[in-house]
Write a protein that holds these residues in place. Structure first.
Motif, PDB file in Angstrom:
ATOM      1  N   ILE A   5      -5.532  11.064  49.233  1.00  0.00           N
ATOM      2  CA  ILE A   5      -5.105  12.446  49.000  1.00  0.00           C
ATOM      3  C   ILE A   5      -3.648  12.565  49.425  1.00  0.00           C
ATOM      4  CG2 ILE A   5      -5.403  14.860  49.703  1.00  0.00           C
ATOM      5  CD1 ILE A   5      -7.684  13.882  47.945  1.00  0.00           C
ATOM      6  N   ARG A   6      -2.807  13.129  48.538  1.00  0.00           N
ATOM      7  CA  ARG A   6      -1.393  13.309  48.858  1.00  0.00           C
ATOM      8  C   ARG A   6      -1.031  14.786  48.800  1.00  0.00           C
ATOM      9  NH1 ARG A   6       1.078  10.029  51.642  1.00  0.00           N
ATOM     10  NH2 ARG A   6       3.062   9.897  50.528  1.00  0.00           N
ATOM     11  N   VAL A   7      -0.281  15.223  49.787  1.00  0.00           N
ATOM     12  CA  VAL A   7       0.196  16.610  49.857  1.00  0.00           C
ATOM     13  C   VAL A   7       1.711  16.581  49.673  1.00  0.00           C
ATOM     14  CG1 VAL A   7       0.439  18.650  51.342  1.00  0.00           C
ATOM     15  CG2 VAL A   7      -1.686  17.323  51.380  1.00  0.00           C
ATOM     16  N   ARG A  48      -2.230  20.882  56.411  1.00  0.00           N
ATOM     17  CA  ARG A  48      -2.047  21.146  54.978  1.00  0.00           C
ATOM     18  C   ARG A  48      -1.239  22.424  54.737  1.00  0.00           C
ATOM     19  NH1 ARG A  48      -6.745  23.702  53.109  1.00  0.00           N
ATOM     20  NH2 ARG A  48      -5.414  25.542  53.085  1.00  0.00           N
ATOM     21  N   THR A  49      -1.503  23.442  55.553  1.00  0.00           N
ATOM     22  CA  THR A  49      -0.805  24.726  55.359  1.00  0.00           C
ATOM     23  C   THR A  49       0.595  24.738  55.961  1.00  0.00           C
ATOM     24  OG1 THR A  49      -1.707  25.614  57.422  1.00  0.00           O
ATOM     25  CG2 THR A  49      -2.973  26.026  55.396  1.00  0.00           C
ATOM     26  N   GLY A  50       0.883  23.766  56.834  1.00  0.00           N
ATOM     27  CA  GLY A  50       2.180  23.750  57.508  1.00  0.00           C
ATOM     28  C   GLY A  50       2.170  24.471  58.842  1.00  0.00           C
ATOM     29  N   ALA A  51       0.982  24.973  59.275  1.00  0.00           N
ATOM     30  CA  ALA A  51       0.883  25.575  60.613  1.00  0.00           C
ATOM     31  C   ALA A  51       1.240  24.519  61.661  1.00  0.00           C
ATOM     32  CB  ALA A  51      -0.523  26.111  60.848  1.00  0.00           C
ATOM     33  N   TYR A  52       0.804  23.269  61.417  1.00  0.00           N
ATOM     34  CA  TYR A  52       1.291  22.111  62.158  1.00  0.00           C
ATOM     35  C   TYR A  52       2.111  21.305  61.160  1.00  0.00           C
ATOM     36  CZ  TYR A  52      -2.411  22.867  65.728  1.00  0.00           C
ATOM     37  OH  TYR A  52      -3.234  23.376  66.699  1.00  0.00           O
ATOM     38  N   LYS A  53       3.237  20.774  61.601  1.00  0.00           N
ATOM     39  CA  LYS A  53       4.124  20.063  60.680  1.00  0.00           C
ATOM     40  C   LYS A  53       3.814  18.562  60.656  1.00  0.00           C
ATOM     41  CE  LYS A  53       6.686  23.500  59.211  1.00  0.00           C
ATOM     42  NZ  LYS A  53       5.692  24.574  59.185  1.00  0.00           N
ATOM     43  N   ALA A  54       3.719  18.008  59.441  1.00  0.00           N
ATOM     44  CA  ALA A  54       3.582  16.562  59.279  1.00  0.00           C
ATOM     45  C   ALA A  54       4.938  15.904  59.566  1.00  0.00           C
ATOM     46  CB  ALA A  54       3.133  16.243  57.855  1.00  0.00           C
ATOM     47  N   ALA A  55       4.903  14.592  59.831  1.00  0.00           N
ATOM     48  CA  ALA A  55       6.155  13.879  60.125  1.00  0.00           C
ATOM     49  C   ALA A  55       7.123  13.960  58.950  1.00  0.00           C
ATOM     50  CB  ALA A  55       5.861  12.424  60.481  1.00  0.00           C
ATOM     51  N   GLN A  56       6.571  13.915  57.727  1.00  0.00           N
ATOM     52  CA  GLN A  56       7.405  14.097  56.537  1.00  0.00           C
ATOM     53  C   GLN A  56       6.522  14.492  55.364  1.00  0.00           C
ATOM     54  OE1 GLN A  56       7.193  10.485  57.509  1.00  0.00           O
ATOM     55  NE2 GLN A  56       5.423  10.467  56.130  1.00  0.00           N
ATOM     56  N   LEU A  57       7.157  14.994  54.317  1.00  0.00           N
ATOM     57  CA  LEU A  57       6.477  15.282  53.047  1.00  0.00           C
ATOM     58  C   LEU A  57       6.945  14.255  52.025  1.00  0.00           C
ATOM     59  CD1 LEU A  57       6.921  19.165  52.998  1.00  0.00           C
ATOM     60  CD2 LEU A  57       4.732  17.998  53.025  1.00  0.00           C
ATOM     61  N   PRO A  58       6.088  13.805  51.094  1.00  0.00           N
ATOM     62  CA  PRO A  58       4.647  14.063  51.057  1.00  0.00           C
ATOM     63  C   PRO A  58       3.916  13.318  52.177  1.00  0.00           C
ATOM     64  CG  PRO A  58       5.243  12.466  49.375  1.00  0.00           C
ATOM     65  CD  PRO A  58       6.528  12.911  50.005  1.00  0.00           C
ATOM     66  N   PHE A  59       2.660  13.717  52.425  1.00  0.00           N
ATOM     67  CA  PHE A  59       1.873  13.032  53.448  1.00  0.00           C
ATOM     68  C   PHE A  59       0.402  13.040  53.044  1.00  0.00           C
ATOM     69  CE2 PHE A  59       1.325  17.421  54.633  1.00  0.00           C
ATOM     70  CZ  PHE A  59       0.100  17.500  55.265  1.00  0.00           C
ATOM     71  N   THR A  60      -0.364  12.180  53.719  1.00  0.00           N
ATOM     72  CA  THR A  60      -1.817  12.140  53.550  1.00  0.00           C
ATOM     73  C   THR A  60      -2.441  12.740  54.797  1.00  0.00           C
ATOM     74  OG1 THR A  60      -1.783  10.194  52.120  1.00  0.00           O
ATOM     75  CG2 THR A  60      -3.822  10.616  53.324  1.00  0.00           C
ATOM     76  N   PRO A  61      -3.257  13.799  54.651  1.00  0.00           N
ATOM     77  CA  PRO A  61      -3.868  14.408  55.836  1.00  0.00           C
ATOM     78  C   PRO A  61      -5.001  13.559  56.407  1.00  0.00           C
ATOM     79  CG  PRO A  61      -4.489  15.621  53.843  1.00  0.00           C
ATOM     80  CD  PRO A  61      -3.613  14.488  53.409  1.00  0.00           C
TER      81      PRO A  61
END
Length: 324
Positions: A5-7, A48-61
């Protein structure tokens, strides 16, 4: 090529795309795992919503899963190809063959299948640190656990009962009340229909409880503080209904010199010896039968958007897993 899955951008469930990704080779300190099952948790929605930030976009949750090691990176000790492993604080687990930090993985003992292991790691290890490390529950204690029919709740209620506690749980529906009772809850409160703080006082003859475990957040605060006895501990470990807003710390004094803490699994699991002890404790109570891991829903990985809709809509109880 394996699928994941990619976001591409933060947003609703529809931003999750099921796509082919290159098979990656593990770097130093990493293992590659062919997953048998993937755990699903509220924290995945926050990312997924961005309430917590991933290290970078795109990302796999994804944080949780279980499967078989297919490759081992440089410097990794304790794991070899063919080992069965599970993890509750991995990265990018919504994938057929993710790379996992070896520091996050533990060996899965015989007698625990992939779906059970994937369903129990994040939620089970959370229950472990809540009941054994944040406020150590002992025989004779009476505790309050919010969302008692949720993924962490069903595990924690059984475990607390096993430790000899009297368990009060809050739930949102009569169906969830039945489920909570079947998993160790002595007293179940329908928090939408009843004043739960008043009920807790009633159940405890006005004394209150020494600890409230709250993964709900906004909807149960500050009423949770009114459930506590003097010097009691308010443990906030999640915010399924939204975050608790800033509050005047003086309220803790007014309500009985209370303690309030916001622990996370990742702090506890960041120390290898502690993670190993936590996992050993968790696997022990599951293998003994004292705690059953309720896997109530199974989906395909491609159905991740629907999984998130169901989870956010409070349609789920117990644990949900996705099968690659």
């Amino acid at each position: 090529m394996p699928k994941a899955i990619r976001v591409q951008e933060y947003g609703g469930p529809e931003v999750m795309a099921y796509a082919e990704v290159p098979r990656a080779e593990p770097g130093p300190g990493q293992i590659r795992v062919r997953q048998g099952a993937i755990g699903v948790n509220f924290i995945d929605i926050y990312f997924r919503t961005g309430a917590y930030k991933a290290a970078q976009l795109p990302f796999t949750p994804g944080k949780e899963g279980a499967g078989e090691v297919t490759a081992v990176g440089e410097g990794v000790t304790g794991f070899k190809v063919g080992d069965r492993v599970a993890y509750g604080s991995g990265e990018g687990t919504y994938a057929e063959e993710p790379l996992i930090a070896a520091a996050a993985a533990v060996q899965v003992p015989e007698g625990i299948d992939d779906a059970t292991a994937a369903a129990m790691m994040l939620k089970g290890l959370t229950a472990e640190y809540l009941l054994h490390r944040t406020f150590p529950v002992k025989a004779g204690d009476t505790i309050l656990f919010h969302a008692a029919a949720g993924g962490v709740g069903l595990i924690a209620c059984q475990w607390a009962k096993h430790l000899g506690a009297t368990v009060i749980g809050t739930v949102g529906s009569p169906e969830k009340a039945e489920l909570a009772r079947a998993h160790g809850c002595d007293h179940v409160i329908l928090y939408r229909d009843e004043d739960f703080a008043a009920r807790v006082r009633e159940i405890t003859d006005g004394k209150g409880v020494p600890v409230v475990y709250d993964g709900v957040g906004k909807a149960t605060f500050p009423a949770s503080l009114d459930c506590l006895s003097p010097l009691g501990t308010f443990v906030s470990f999640g915010s399924a209904s939204g975050p608790i807003e800033a509050f005047d710390i003086g309220i803790l004094a007014q309500k009985g010199s209370l303690y309030a803490t916001r622990p996370t699994l990742f702090t506890h699991a960041s120390q290898r010896p502690v993670l190993d002890r936590m996992a050993e404790n968790l696997f022990g109570v599951v293998r003994s039968g004292a705690v059953r891991i309720p896997v109530h829903a199974r989906y395909r990985l491609a159905e991740a958007p629907q999984v998130h809709r169901d989870l956010a809509g409070r349609q789920t109880t117990g644990s949900t897993v996705m099968i690659p």
